[in-house]
Motif scaffolding. Sequence first.
Motif, PDB file in Angstrom:
ATOM      1  N   ASP A 204       1.053  -1.122   0.098  1.00 59.85           N
ATOM      2  CA  ASP A 204      -0.074  -0.223   0.058  1.00 59.85           C
ATOM      3  C   ASP A 204       0.766   1.260   0.199  1.00 59.85           C
ATOM      4  OD1 ASP A 204      -2.292  -1.550   0.175  1.00 59.85           O
ATOM      5  OD2 ASP A 204      -2.352  -1.442   2.281  1.00 59.85           O
ATOM      6  N   ASP A 205       2.028   1.354   0.813  1.00 52.40           N
ATOM      7  CA  ASP A 205       2.691   2.602   0.829  1.00 52.40           C
ATOM      8  C   ASP A 205       4.214   2.233   0.118  1.00 52.40           C
ATOM      9  OD1 ASP A 205       0.771   3.498   2.633  1.00 52.40           O
ATOM     10  OD2 ASP A 205       1.579   2.395   4.287  1.00 52.40           O
ATOM     11  N   ALA A 206       4.545   3.206  -0.627  1.00 52.50           N
ATOM     12  CA  ALA A 206       5.870   3.293  -1.416  1.00 52.50           C
ATOM     13  C   ALA A 206       6.960   3.897  -0.352  1.00 52.50           C
ATOM     14  CB  ALA A 206       5.597   3.745  -2.613  1.00 52.50           C
ATOM     15  N   ILE A 207       8.062   3.372  -0.485  1.00 52.86           N
ATOM     16  CA  ILE A 207       9.130   3.986   0.217  1.00 52.86           C
ATOM     17  C   ILE A 207      10.622   3.903  -0.686  1.00 52.86           C
ATOM     18  CG2 ILE A 207       8.232   3.202   2.469  1.00 52.86           C
ATOM     19  CD1 ILE A 207      10.803   1.082   2.485  1.00 52.86           C
ATOM     20  N   THR A 208      11.335   4.928  -0.396  1.00 51.78           N
ATOM     21  CA  THR A 208      12.562   4.829  -0.843  1.00 51.78           C
ATOM     22  C   THR A 208      13.614   3.958  -0.198  1.00 51.78           C
ATOM     23  OG1 THR A 208      13.599   6.665   0.005  1.00 51.78           O
ATOM     24  CG2 THR A 208      12.439   6.908  -1.967  1.00 51.78           C
ATOM     25  N   LEU A 209      14.890   3.752  -0.486  1.00 52.46           N
ATOM     26  CA  LEU A 209      15.738   2.936   0.308  1.00 52.46           C
ATOM     27  C   LEU A 209      16.324   3.810   1.402  1.00 52.46           C
ATOM     28  CD1 LEU A 209      17.886   0.586  -2.112  1.00 52.46           C
ATOM     29  CD2 LEU A 209      15.754   0.220  -0.625  1.00 52.46           C
TER      30      LEU A 209
END
Length: 291
Positions: A204-209
């Motif tokens: 559901d939620d996108a993140i970066t490294l």
Amino acid sequence: MTTTPLIAVTGASGQLGRLVIQSLLARGTPGDRIVAIVRDPAKVANLVAAGVQVREGDYDRPDTLDAALIGVERLLLISSSKVGKRAPQHQAVIDAAARAGVCLIAYTSLLHADTSPLGLALGHVQTEQALQASGLPHVLLRNGWYAENYAAGIPGILEHGAMFGSAGDGRLSLAARADYAEAAAAVIASDEPQAGKIHELAGDDAITLADFAAELARQTGKPLIYQDLPQQDYRDALLAAGLPAGFAELLSDSDAGAAKDGLFDDSGTLGRLIGRATTPIADVIGKALAN
């Protein structure tokens, strides 16, 4: 009274396969209507205890597949871990499924496989094409990245005080492996027609490294950074850390694809299939630290 269809799961001794079978049992599928197809039946003695049928079936030994699929009506084909050999291995399973009269194949493909910038997509696209050519009813489970793929590197990150990669500011819609397993179980056991559907599955939620490193720092209280590297430099760093050349190439290429948002999806399909929010990255990191 309707009889529960006989459902088979390939690669059932693997991490995803085991979770799929657990999910099928949790959904109320009787154990004797589940077939666990594995290379080594001795590795899944616990499934026998749960009433699950265990049959030998090896992607590299097509002669084992016909017996493994006797009576099977629905088949979850979990993609092989041998990246360069996927196409012929999967073709062997598809051919055996056709001979067995399997009514539906669900295949664990890659998120947006047909347009993905990841080199990993090739074997999945070839399998999707093979399924289409077979004429067998099939449904595609295009899985995004497992959050555990990055959580597995936590010990090294803590040791070096930094997380290395080449994903830049690419958005990764990560979900836990168990989320994808629940979705696979929901689809293969569904009473609704699934043939012809393509499910793009992601968190559901996108993140970066950089977000990943920041959350790990928050939970451990240690100063951690994300260090972005050119793809070749990241590959060389992985080789220096002792990873096999093929695996280092796969990881660095996948990160480079992620930099182009190749592992991003905001459709919410995975959450709808499992009937809940996907597992937050904070929970995956917390579980990894607890273990």
